[in-house]
Design an enzyme around this catalytic site. Sequence first.
Site, PDB file in Angstrom:
ATOM      1  N   TYR A 141     -31.028-112.271  48.812  1.00  7.70           N
ATOM      2  CA  TYR A 141     -30.026-113.249  48.360  1.00  7.70           C
ATOM      3  C   TYR A 141     -29.946-114.368  49.390  1.00  7.70           C
ATOM      4  CZ  TYR A 141     -25.707-115.403  46.728  1.00  7.70           C
ATOM      5  OH  TYR A 141     -24.768-116.315  46.269  1.00  7.70           O
ATOM      6  N   ASP A 236     -33.944-116.053  56.917  1.00  3.51           N
ATOM      7  CA  ASP A 236     -32.569-116.307  56.471  1.00  3.51           C
ATOM      8  C   ASP A 236     -31.655-115.373  57.269  1.00  3.51           C
ATOM      9  OD1 ASP A 236     -30.753-116.236  53.290  1.00  3.51           O
ATOM     10  OD2 ASP A 236     -30.126-116.516  55.362  1.00  3.51           O
ATOM     11  N   LYS A 264     -21.832-117.902  58.220  1.00  5.03           N
ATOM     12  CA  LYS A 264     -20.898-116.824  58.549  1.00  5.03           C
ATOM     13  C   LYS A 264     -20.383-116.881  59.996  1.00  5.03           C
ATOM     14  CE  LYS A 264     -23.094-114.011  54.978  1.00  5.03           C
ATOM     15  NZ  LYS A 264     -22.078-113.751  53.937  1.00  5.03           N
TER      16      LYS A 264
HETATM   17  P1  KE4 Z   1     -22.953-118.725  51.322  1.00  7.50           P
HETATM   18  O1  KE4 Z   1     -23.439-119.900  50.469  1.00  7.50           O
HETATM   19  O2  KE4 Z   1     -22.219-117.676  50.498  1.00  7.50           O
HETATM   20  O3  KE4 Z   1     -22.174-119.182  52.546  1.00  7.50           O
HETATM   21  O4  KE4 Z   1     -24.252-118.003  51.921  1.00  7.50           O
HETATM   22  C1  KE4 Z   1     -25.237-117.552  51.039  1.00  7.50           C
HETATM   23  C2  KE4 Z   1     -26.062-116.479  51.734  1.00  7.50           C
HETATM   24  C3  KE4 Z   1     -27.321-116.818  52.187  1.00  7.50           C
HETATM   25  N1  KE4 Z   1     -28.104-115.911  52.822  1.00  7.50           N
HETATM   26  C4  KE4 Z   1     -27.665-114.644  53.024  1.00  7.50           C
HETATM   27  C5  KE4 Z   1     -28.557-113.670  53.724  1.00  7.50           C
HETATM   28  C6  KE4 Z   1     -26.376-114.249  52.583  1.00  7.50           C
HETATM   29  O5  KE4 Z   1     -25.959-112.973  52.786  1.00  7.50           O
HETATM   30  C7  KE4 Z   1     -25.560-115.176  51.917  1.00  7.50           C
HETATM   31  C8  KE4 Z   1     -24.197-114.816  51.363  1.00  7.50           C
HETATM   32  N2  KE4 Z   1     -23.800-113.456  51.499  1.00  7.50           N
HETATM   33  C9  KE4 Z   1     -22.912-112.934  50.493  1.00  7.50           C
HETATM   34  C10 KE4 Z   1     -22.583-111.485  50.853  1.00  7.50           C
HETATM   35  N3  KE4 Z   1     -23.622-110.610  50.587  1.00  7.50           N
HETATM   36  C11 KE4 Z   1     -21.667-113.768  50.376  1.00  7.50           C
HETATM   37  C12 KE4 Z   1     -20.534-113.097  49.641  1.00  7.50           C
HETATM   38  C13 KE4 Z   1     -20.238-113.822  48.347  1.00  7.50           C
HETATM   39  O6  KE4 Z   1     -21.189-114.264  47.664  1.00  7.50           O
HETATM   40  O7  KE4 Z   1     -19.023-113.919  48.028  1.00  7.50           O
END
Ligand code: KE4
Length: 428
Positions: A141, A236, A264
């Site tokens: 993801y 990532d 994060k």
């Molecule tokens: P954001 O756009 O949500 O800030 O980041 C996306 C992202 C990109 N790369 C990795 C490895 C990530 O884990 C994430 C986002 N993580 C999720 C939790 N597994 C965010 C939680 C959510 O979608 O509410």
Amino acid sequence: MKNAKLFERASSVLPGGVNSPVRAFKSVGGVPVFIEKADGCILTDSEGNEYIDYIGSWGPMILGHCHPKVVEALQNAVRKGTSFGTPSENEVLLAEEIVQRVDSVEMVRFVNSGTEATMSAVRLARAATKRDLIIKFAGGYHGHADSFLISAGSGAASLGIPDSPGVPTGAVKDTRIVPYNDLEKVELVFKEQDGNIAGVIVEPIAGNMGVVPPKPGFLMGLRNLCDQYGALLIFDEVMTGFRVARGGAQELYSINPDLTTFGKIIGGGLPVGAYGGSSELMSLIAPAGKVYQAGTLSGNPLAMTAGLVTLQQLSRETYAFLEKQSANLQEKLENTAMKSNVSIEIQRVGSMLTIFFTDHEINNIDDASKTNHKAFAGFFHSMLENGIHLPPSGYEAWFLSAAHNDDIIDKTVKCAANAFSFIERDHF
Ligand code: KE4
């Protein structure tokens, strides 16, 4: 009742009652609790119920909530203004802090989310190589940009919609999907597409299919294939960055990617993302170069302040503490599950872990999807009723913080013992 009433009101003005799908408890059932405040590793909901927090805002809260130094720095910063839309000193200080900690990064660009970071890194990789194809991994993801929304993990996997409506075929025609930890399949795509692959984007430790560590040699194999075929390796590290080690997963596995994305933790709980790499590569980004990327609130002074103070508190002693507490939790949970005859597989790297309800190792999203998610849902609710708030999906990572002391670990294990016996008794 207040949580339920809030969720009812939320559901009439917010799609699914939430602002991010995984928060809606869809994969575990039930009504999400609305958190009103947090301190250390304790969340308090709208009804005054307290929970030990293993969501950690999905990773950022590695120091625990309301760390005194972060709160004080933000209080001082907010009195000077919330956003200028101009350069400011703290974005330089945070960039220098990241560059100092991550060997492969000489220059960074701040954005407002992990999604922005990964979509920008992929644009840069395509510009630098003048190629279009990107390899990503099933269950990986990287945020919700169109080109990533196939075989996505996290909330997409939790909801069983790894491919999203609204994503035009044109947006994904240049994305190739390969199973995580399968180097042979990656090599096959490189051979088939020789000279067309711009880059490989990978979670160096998968955290969005549950925690799935790289098999020995997997990351080095990706590095070698990218070198052999002239593609860029993109780590990532939105989740793993400054989570699993002071220099992230790339320090842990001694691999230098060409580009790294962050998020994060570098925002300390405020909205931040970043991407970085060599000065040569990053100088292709406007206005130094021609690759366009911009953002109204990029480098926001409050977010930079929170991120800077958070990183400054993350000493090697803090990482040693996080490792000790996390290993202790894992061992006690495994022993407790064994006593209840419940088969679990805990997969952990540093202070991020996942309990899979299964009796074998999980190496990719297919393995993860075959684990007992019904049992996880039962376990989740038993823990929630006993004051432990886990991430509401079996495809997510639990996060510990510097506030998770021995008493917290012991209380967690005690509640888990009840939850495991509930699972065993009701034969999920
Ligand atoms: P954001 O756009 O949500 O800030 O980041 C996306 C992202 C990109 N790369 C990795 C490895 C990530 O884990 C994430 C986002 N993580 C999720 C939790 N597994 C965010 C939680 C959510 O979608 O509410």
